[in-house]
Write an enzyme that holds these catalytic residues in place. Sequence first.
Site, PDB file in Angstrom:
ATOM      1  N   GLY A   1      24.001 -55.694 -43.990  1.00 17.12           N
ATOM      2  CA  GLY A   1      22.824 -55.036 -44.560  1.00 17.12           C
ATOM      3  C   GLY A   1      23.137 -54.379 -45.902  1.00 17.12           C
TER       4      GLY A   1
ATOM      5  N   LEU B   1      27.755 -60.212 -32.018  1.00 19.14           N
ATOM      6  CA  LEU B   1      27.624 -59.007 -31.185  1.00 19.14           C
ATOM      7  C   LEU B   1      26.229 -58.415 -31.393  1.00 19.14           C
ATOM      8  CD1 LEU B   1      28.851 -56.823 -29.338  1.00 19.14           C
ATOM      9  CD2 LEU B   1      29.653 -55.640 -31.401  1.00 19.14           C
TER      10      LEU B   1
ATOM     11  N   LEU C   1      23.942 -43.381 -39.856  1.00 24.77           N
ATOM     12  CA  LEU C   1      23.061 -43.427 -41.023  1.00 24.77           C
ATOM     13  C   LEU C   1      21.594 -43.314 -40.604  1.00 24.77           C
ATOM     14  CD1 LEU C   1      24.127 -43.819 -43.937  1.00 24.77           C
ATOM     15  CD2 LEU C   1      25.738 -44.710 -42.293  1.00 24.77           C
ATOM     16  N   GLY C   2      20.883 -42.443 -41.269  1.00 25.14           N
ATOM     17  CA  GLY C   2      19.435 -42.329 -41.064  1.00 25.14           C
ATOM     18  C   GLY C   2      18.758 -42.390 -42.401  1.00 25.14           C
ATOM     19  N   SER C   3      17.599 -41.734 -42.541  1.00 29.46           N
ATOM     20  CA  SER C   3      16.965 -41.744 -43.867  1.00 29.46           C
ATOM     21  C   SER C   3      16.100 -40.506 -44.022  1.00 29.46           C
ATOM     22  CB  SER C   3      16.150 -43.007 -44.069  1.00 29.46           C
ATOM     23  OG  SER C   3      14.907 -42.872 -43.458  1.00 29.46           O
ATOM     24  N   SER C   4      15.562 -40.329 -45.224  1.00 27.46           N
ATOM     25  CA  SER C   4      14.810 -39.104 -45.513  1.00 27.46           C
ATOM     26  C   SER C   4      13.500 -39.024 -44.721  1.00 27.46           C
ATOM     27  CB  SER C   4      14.512 -39.016 -47.011  1.00 27.46           C
ATOM     28  OG  SER C   4      13.799 -40.154 -47.413  1.00 27.46           O
ATOM     29  N   CYS C   5      13.089 -40.140 -44.068  1.00 24.76           N
ATOM     30  CA  CYS C   5      11.834 -40.104 -43.300  1.00 24.76           C
ATOM     31  C   CYS C   5      11.949 -39.215 -42.063  1.00 24.76           C
ATOM     32  CB  CYS C   5      11.390 -41.506 -42.918  1.00 24.76           C
ATOM     33  SG  CYS C   5      12.472 -42.300 -41.722  1.00 24.76           S
TER      34      CYS C   5
ATOM     35  N   TYR D   1      10.088 -44.852 -35.866  1.00 20.32           N
ATOM     36  CA  TYR D   1      11.424 -45.078 -36.449  1.00 20.32           C
ATOM     37  C   TYR D   1      12.112 -43.737 -36.698  1.00 20.32           C
ATOM     38  CZ  TYR D   1      14.957 -46.537 -39.847  1.00 20.32           C
ATOM     39  OH  TYR D   1      16.135 -46.759 -40.498  1.00 20.32           O
TER      40      TYR D   1
ATOM     41  N   LYS E   1      15.588 -41.987 -35.143  1.00 20.83           N
ATOM     42  CA  LYS E   1      16.681 -41.465 -35.973  1.00 20.83           C
ATOM     43  C   LYS E   1      16.956 -39.994 -35.655  1.00 20.83           C
ATOM     44  CE  LYS E   1      17.902 -45.041 -38.306  1.00 20.83           C
ATOM     45  NZ  LYS E   1      19.255 -45.569 -38.171  1.00 20.83           N
TER      46      LYS E   1
ATOM     47  N   PRO F   1      20.682 -40.755 -46.359  1.00 22.11           N
ATOM     48  CA  PRO F   1      20.583 -41.130 -47.765  1.00 22.11           C
ATOM     49  C   PRO F   1      19.136 -41.113 -48.255  1.00 22.11           C
ATOM     50  CG  PRO F   1      21.578 -42.893 -46.444  1.00 22.11           C
ATOM     51  CD  PRO F   1      20.958 -41.920 -45.512  1.00 22.11           C
TER      52      PRO F   1
ATOM     53  N   ASN G   1      16.334 -42.880 -51.099  1.00 25.61           N
ATOM     54  CA  ASN G   1      16.031 -44.305 -51.349  1.00 25.61           C
ATOM     55  C   ASN G   1      17.211 -44.962 -52.041  1.00 25.61           C
ATOM     56  OD1 ASN G   1      13.175 -44.183 -50.687  1.00 25.61           O
ATOM     57  ND2 ASN G   1      13.023 -42.932 -52.528  1.00 25.61           N
ATOM     58  N   LEU G   2      17.595 -46.117 -51.516  1.00 25.96           N
ATOM     59  CA  LEU G   2      18.737 -46.823 -52.106  1.00 25.96           C
ATOM     60  C   LEU G   2      18.266 -48.044 -52.861  1.00 25.96           C
ATOM     61  CD1 LEU G   2      20.938 -46.752 -48.926  1.00 25.96           C
ATOM     62  CD2 LEU G   2      21.107 -45.242 -50.905  1.00 25.96           C
TER      63      LEU G   2
ATOM     64  N   HIS H   1      10.939 -52.076 -51.338  1.00 25.07           N
ATOM     65  CA  HIS H   1      10.721 -50.720 -51.863  1.00 25.07           C
ATOM     66  C   HIS H   1      10.343 -50.799 -53.331  1.00 25.07           C
ATOM     67  CE1 HIS H   1      13.488 -49.521 -48.391  1.00 25.07           C
ATOM     68  NE2 HIS H   1      12.285 -49.087 -48.099  1.00 25.07           N
TER      69      HIS H   1
ATOM     70  N   ARG I   1      10.293 -40.124 -57.618  1.00 18.26           N
ATOM     71  CA  ARG I   1      11.196 -40.657 -56.597  1.00 18.26           C
ATOM     72  C   ARG I   1      12.649 -40.503 -57.038  1.00 18.26           C
ATOM     73  NH1 ARG I   1       7.325 -40.182 -54.198  1.00 18.26           N
ATOM     74  NH2 ARG I   1       6.121 -41.657 -52.954  1.00 18.26           N
TER      75      ARG I   1
HETATM   76  N1  LIG Z   1      17.758 -49.244 -47.723  1.00 16.67           N
HETATM   77  C1  LIG Z   1      17.468 -47.983 -47.994  1.00 16.67           C
HETATM   78  O1  LIG Z   1      16.837 -47.664 -49.030  1.00 16.67           O
HETATM   79  C2  LIG Z   1      17.911 -46.906 -47.067  1.00 16.67           C
HETATM   80  C3  LIG Z   1      17.716 -45.597 -47.495  1.00 16.67           C
HETATM   81  C4  LIG Z   1      18.118 -44.576 -46.693  1.00 16.67           C
HETATM   82  C5  LIG Z   1      18.691 -44.856 -45.472  1.00 16.67           C
HETATM   83  N2  LIG Z   1      18.877 -46.121 -45.041  1.00 16.67           N
HETATM   84  C6  LIG Z   1      19.431 -46.279 -43.690  1.00 16.67           C
HETATM   85  O2  LIG Z   1      20.590 -47.065 -43.656  1.00 16.67           O
HETATM   86  C7  LIG Z   1      20.645 -47.804 -42.430  1.00 16.67           C
HETATM   87  C8  LIG Z   1      20.818 -49.270 -42.765  1.00 16.67           C
HETATM   88  O3  LIG Z   1      19.746 -49.660 -43.624  1.00 16.67           O
HETATM   89  P1  LIG Z   1      19.811 -50.972 -44.533  1.00 16.67           P
HETATM   90  O4  LIG Z   1      18.845 -50.766 -45.632  1.00 16.67           O
HETATM   91  O5  LIG Z   1      21.210 -51.327 -44.822  1.00 16.67           O
HETATM   92  O6  LIG Z   1      19.182 -52.024 -43.516  1.00 16.67           O
HETATM   93  P2  LIG Z   1      19.357 -53.611 -43.484  1.00 16.67           P
HETATM   94  O7  LIG Z   1      19.699 -54.121 -44.838  1.00 16.67           O
HETATM   95  O8  LIG Z   1      18.168 -54.154 -42.761  1.00 16.67           O
HETATM   96  O9  LIG Z   1      20.641 -53.799 -42.553  1.00 16.67           O
HETATM   97  C9  LIG Z   1      20.626 -53.482 -41.194  1.00 16.67           C
HETATM   98  C10 LIG Z   1      21.739 -54.230 -40.522  1.00 16.67           C
HETATM   99  O10 LIG Z   1      21.676 -53.968 -39.124  1.00 16.67           O
HETATM  100  C11 LIG Z   1      21.908 -55.174 -38.436  1.00 16.67           C
HETATM  101  N3  LIG Z   1      21.281 -55.166 -37.135  1.00 16.67           N
HETATM  102  C12 LIG Z   1      19.999 -54.854 -36.823  1.00 16.67           C
HETATM  103  N4  LIG Z   1      19.797 -55.011 -35.512  1.00 16.67           N
HETATM  104  C13 LIG Z   1      20.965 -55.454 -34.981  1.00 16.67           C
HETATM  105  C14 LIG Z   1      21.381 -55.812 -33.679  1.00 16.67           C
HETATM  106  N5  LIG Z   1      20.544 -55.769 -32.639  1.00 16.67           N
HETATM  107  N6  LIG Z   1      22.658 -56.207 -33.497  1.00 16.67           N
HETATM  108  C15 LIG Z   1      23.518 -56.272 -34.542  1.00 16.67           C
HETATM  109  N7  LIG Z   1      23.179 -55.940 -35.797  1.00 16.67           N
HETATM  110  C16 LIG Z   1      21.908 -55.548 -36.008  1.00 16.67           C
HETATM  111  C17 LIG Z   1      21.290 -56.248 -39.313  1.00 16.67           C
HETATM  112  O11 LIG Z   1      21.829 -57.489 -38.988  1.00 16.67           O
HETATM  113  P3  LIG Z   1      21.208 -58.863 -39.519  1.00 16.67           P
HETATM  114  O12 LIG Z   1      21.657 -58.938 -40.962  1.00 16.67           O
HETATM  115  O13 LIG Z   1      21.790 -59.907 -38.672  1.00 16.67           O
HETATM  116  O14 LIG Z   1      19.719 -58.721 -39.372  1.00 16.67           O
HETATM  117  C18 LIG Z   1      21.657 -55.746 -40.700  1.00 16.67           C
HETATM  118  O15 LIG Z   1      22.916 -56.228 -41.086  1.00 16.67           O
HETATM  119  C19 LIG Z   1      19.349 -47.500 -41.692  1.00 16.67           C
HETATM  120  O16 LIG Z   1      19.596 -46.514 -40.754  1.00 16.67           O
HETATM  121  C20 LIG Z   1      18.435 -46.955 -42.768  1.00 16.67           C
HETATM  122  O17 LIG Z   1      17.520 -46.005 -42.270  1.00 16.67           O
HETATM  123  C21 LIG Z   1      18.512 -47.164 -45.819  1.00 16.67           C
END
Ligand SMILES: NC(=O)c1ccc[n+]([C@@H]2O[C@H](COP(=O)([O-])OP(=O)(O)OC[C@H]3O[C@@H](n4cnc5c(N)ncnc54)[C@H](OP(=O)(O)O)[C@@H]3O)[C@@H](O)[C@H]2O)c1
Length: 325
Positions: free
Chosen positions: A14, A40, A106-110, A137, A141, A164, A166-167, A180, A210
């Site tokens: 991710g 897994l 890891l969580g988020s600002s929501c 969601y 978290k 974190p 917004n990334l 986003h 933002r």
């Molecule tokens: N992106 C942002 O702007 C942002 C901001 C703040 C916080 N966060 C937080 O960071 C965390 C990760 O976010 P992200 O943006 O990196 O999300 P992401 O790109 O969707 O990545 C999530 C990862 O989790 C894996 N996953 C989901 N369900 C699974 C399962 N059942 N078994 C194994 N792996 C699983 C996914 O695998 P697959 O690739 O196989 O689907 C993916 O690799 C979250 O908690 C999010 O709230 C993100």
Amino acid sequence: MKPDSRIYIAGHRGLVGSAVHRELVRQGYTNCLTRTRQELDLLDTVKVNRFFANEKPEYVVLAAAKVGGILANNTYPADFIRDNLILQTNVIEASRLNQVERLLFLGSSCIYPKLAPQPMPESALLTGPLEPTNRPYAIAKIAGIEMCWSYNRQYGTKYLAAMPTNLYGPNDNFDLANSHVLPALIRKTAEALASGADTVTVWGTGTPRRELLYSDDLARACVFLLNLDEARYNSMLAEDVPPLINIGTGEDVTIRELAETVARILGFKGRLVFDASKPDGAPRKLMDVSRLHQLGWHHTTSLERGIRLTWQAVRSQFRGQRSGK
Ligand SMILES: NC(=O)c1ccc[n+]([C@@H]2O[C@H](COP(=O)([O-])OP(=O)(O)OC[C@H]3O[C@@H](n4cnc5c(N)ncnc54)[C@H](OP(=O)(O)O)[C@@H]3O)[C@@H](O)[C@H]2O)c1
């Protein structure tokens, strides 16, 4: 962490997990453990327990989650709360059973209330109603934070929840249906360039503010936190406050400034049109990062540089492409 510590990155493909994995490798950690979802499924308790028992990770970065935009959260609220509760519970419990030393959830600002003070301090947790669109969601978290806190109190574990802002970065989601704001702006601007259009339409009035953090900066912050000396790490694990830390830049820009920066970096010379009939969302979403700054961490990638790096990495995807949207 030692160079050969066993570090499991859940969700390593991710946006967050891949950045953390890259940073660990860059810093010379040689024992990173990764598994794809096919290898897994983290919803499968038996398999998760077997993996932890076999591999015995010493550190865990829990960056796997079921993540989505407003549309997906609204359409599948049950899936979002159920899958996140199961997945994080499996990893947190397996970490306890296998004596993981430190876990970063890891969580988020929501997780913060819709009307939280700006900038949002960690103490805003559970002080008011949440934004309804992603409440299932967010509650999953919040349950994860509460689990880390409860496990620390009852079992003496050292689990920390990092929230974190917004990334953005090269591995972002550029699909207009659920991306986003920044990837959406990059895509629309790239498509205008490719098609020769002289306008780019931006949703809303352009006035909301933002905060954005480059994904590699987040990764550096995660490794920094996992590596803190005992005294500073333990300072976040007091019994009477949740083990929670915001990760952000502490700086924000308007959507208009963001759109103008993207246009400048991509070389778009046309006009930006702000479609005020589309929703603006919250007027401001900024993290209070004083706790992180006090620990000694600051972001290093300016927004300008981060957008340039992202564009360099993704521009070939957009060459000659038209969206039809
Ligand atoms: N992106 C942002 O702007 C942002 C901001 C703040 C916080 N966060 C937080 O960071 C965390 C990760 O976010 P992200 O943006 O990196 O999300 P992401 O790109 O969707 O990545 C999530 C990862 O989790 C894996 N996953 C989901 N369900 C699974 C399962 N059942 N078994 C194994 N792996 C699983 C996914 O695998 P697959 O690739 O196989 O689907 C993916 O690799 C979250 O908690 C999010 O709230 C993100």
